[in-house]
Motif scaffolding. Structure first.
Motif: not given
Length: 289
Positions: A81, A83-85, A87-88, A90-91, A132, A139, A143
């Motif tokens: 959960s 990983a998408p957080m 990325n969001s 970071s953007k 963050y 994340t 990987t």
């Protein structure tokens, strides 16, 4: 140990110390909340004893608390959960920095921040520097890539120094307006790839201070070799590796040898071929005369 881990070619020690910093970062935030929520000297003494024990348990090799928590809890339940957080977030951070020109909105936020109590300012600074990066680190651990582990461990190494500096200086400078603002801006500078702040501080300050410049060179050479194996066909990778290695030998000091090495890769003509071309050009010039 974290700086040493980044400088070594070994990839496992990067992941191990990143696990510690990931959990330690969240514990930083929790500790700040406890310090602000409870105002009791006896409790503070007991709490710092507990904190010392927890940090020791997290990183001591014989207990490996960070590894246990990461493998049994973080990677199983949080990583999917987060990983998408990450990325969001970071953007979002990139968008905030890129819209820095629109200073009106940031000025309003800054004014609101300035009127917060000193304890909340400190807690906000710690939260910005850990939440963050925590998501990004979890994340990265999940990987198989080595580079993202090294990136976040480099950040945590620099953040650890920044945290100690903040903890030391705020006794004398914490009352100055903008002190915690500078801390937050420093954290953003360190964590965002668009600035590369952590990498710069790491290479120019931390590595020389700890006397690890030569080891970092070896690690950089390892990464070059790894990228060659990944990006080039095997036969070309072998030839390029051999050429790079020859450049660092004593024979490579001869300029003719350097030209021959580049000629082997097909980028320049060999000395013999160049000499033939020069002789042919001279002969044609003579005939023309």
């Amino acid at each position: 140990e974290s700086v040493l881990a980044v400088c070594t070619p070994d990839e496992e020690d990067d992941t191990d110390w990143l696990r510690y910093w990931t959990l330690g970062g969240m514990f930083f935030v929790f500790t700040e909340w406890v310090d602000n929520a409870v105002d009791n000297d006896e409790f503070d003494v007991m709490w710092y004893k507990i904190t010392t024990f927890i940090y020791f348990w997290l990183y001591f090799p014989r207990t490996s608390g960070a590894v246990i928590i990461d493998e049994r809890l973080t990677q199983k339940y949080l990583a999917p959960s987060l990983a998408p957080m990450a990325n969001s977030m970071s953007k979002m951070l990139d968008a905030i920095v890129k819209s820095f020109v629109n200073a009106v909105h940031l000025y309003i936020i800054w004014i609101f921040f300035m009127f917060l109590p000193r304890g909340l300012k400190r807690m906000a600074a710690v939260a910005v520097g850990t939440i963050y990066p925590f998501a990004g680190s979890v994340t990265a651990i999940s990987t198989e890539e080595f580079e993202d582990d090294a990136f976040w461990l480099t950040y945590w190494s620099c953040y650890g120094i920044l945290f100690i500096a903040m903890d030391f200086l705020e006794k004398w400078l914490g009352w100055i307006p903008g002190f915690y603002t500078v801390i937050i801006l420093s954290e953003v500078y360190l964590m965002l790839p668009m600035f590369g702040g952590a990498e710069k501080i790491f290479r120019k300050i931390l590595v020389p201070v700890f006397g690890l410049t030569e080891l970092l060179m070896v690690r950089d050479a390892f990464l070059v070799k790894k990228n060659l194996l990944r990006d080039l066909p095997p036969e070309r990778a072998h030839l390029v590796r051999k050429t790079i290695a020859d450049f660092f030998t004593e024979e490579a000091q001869d300029k003719n040898k350097e030209s021959d090495m580049l000629a082997a890769l097909g980028f320049v003509k060999p000395k013999s071929a160049k000499k033939k071309d020069d002789d042919k050009e001279a002969s044609e010039t003579t005939n023309l005369v």
